[in-house]
Enzyme design. Structure first.
Site, PDB file in Angstrom:
ATOM      1  N   ASN A   1       0.827  -1.214   0.000  1.00  0.00           N
ATOM      2  CA  ASN A   1       0.000   0.000   0.000  1.00  0.00           C
ATOM      3  C   ASN A   1       0.856   1.257   0.000  1.00  0.00           C
ATOM      4  OD1 ASN A   1      -2.928  -0.406  -0.123  1.00  0.00           O
ATOM      5  ND2 ASN A   1      -2.611  -1.725   1.645  1.00  0.00           N
TER       6      ASN A   1
ATOM      7  N   HIS B   1      -8.291  -1.182   5.534  1.00  0.00           N
ATOM      8  CA  HIS B   1      -8.569  -2.526   6.037  1.00  0.00           C
ATOM      9  C   HIS B   1      -9.227  -3.355   4.931  1.00  0.00           C
ATOM     10  CE1 HIS B   1      -9.449  -5.635   8.966  1.00  0.00           C
ATOM     11  NE2 HIS B   1     -10.671  -5.693   8.474  1.00  0.00           N
TER      12      HIS B   1
END
Length: 197
Positions: free
Chosen positions: A18, A115
């Site tokens: 990420n 998440h």
């Protein structure tokens, strides 16, 4: 006058895909930001190597020998390191410890997490496996503000990913990550508009 770039601090525990997506968005010009500090609680986490390869200051978070706990006095030290680097926004990228008041109070409404589920469904570890094991029809990812709970902070934005027939935890996770890598930089860019005006 040219608007300054949003300064990001990234906390991660793993490979840092990420964070790489954030770097790629910056390189592509779709995210007006710069990562100024990367910290990990794992000495061998590849996220640190990714940072060093592109010249971003990177360091280790001392958790006092605890495997999963993040002691409050250590969080205060991390907050000071981030503030000292001029960080505007803290981005958790696969960071596996709960953040508490010492860090959150230093960056009110300025700590984000991504998440791999459609929260509030499937908080915690291996959310993609939870979805497959549960027979869920869809999963996805959520960018949210961090609070003192586990994946309980206010939701900012979500992306949906269908669970396909024959999906394994691994195949679903791969498709969720594609959406994570798109969504996180988009939300951060939105935050830049809010924080820098």
């Amino acid at each position: 006058m040219k608007q300054r770039k949003l300064k990001l601090g990234v906390l991660g525990s793993g490979s840092g895909t990420n964070m790489q997506a954030i770097l790629d968005a910056i390189e592509a010009g779709s995210l007006h930001a710069e990562i100024v500090l990367v910290l990990s609680d794992q000495e061998d986490a590849f996220i640190l190597e990714r940072a060093r390869r592109v010249g971003i200051p990177a360091g280790l978070i001392d958790c006092g020998g605890f495997r999963s706990k993040f002691p409050e006095e250590k969080q205060a030290i991390v907050a000071q390191r981030l503030l000292g680097a001029g960080v505007d926004l803290v981005c958790l990228a696969g960071f596996m410890r709960l953040v508490k008041a010492e860090l959150l109070n230093a960056f009110p409404q300025r700590v984000l997490n991504i998440h791999p589920s459609l929260l509030p469904a499937y908080p915690g570890l291996m959310a993609w496996k939870q979805a497959v094991d549960d027979g869920a029809a869809e999963s996805g990812c959520t960018v949210h503000y961090v609070d003192v709970g586990m994946d309980t902070g206010p939701i900012i934005q979500q992306a949906r990913v269908p669970v396909l027939e024959g999906d394994t935890a691994e195949t679903l996770h791969q498709r969720i990550q594609v959406q994570e890598h798109r969504l996180y930089p988009e939300v951060i860019q939105g935050m830049a508009s809010v924080l820098l005006g």
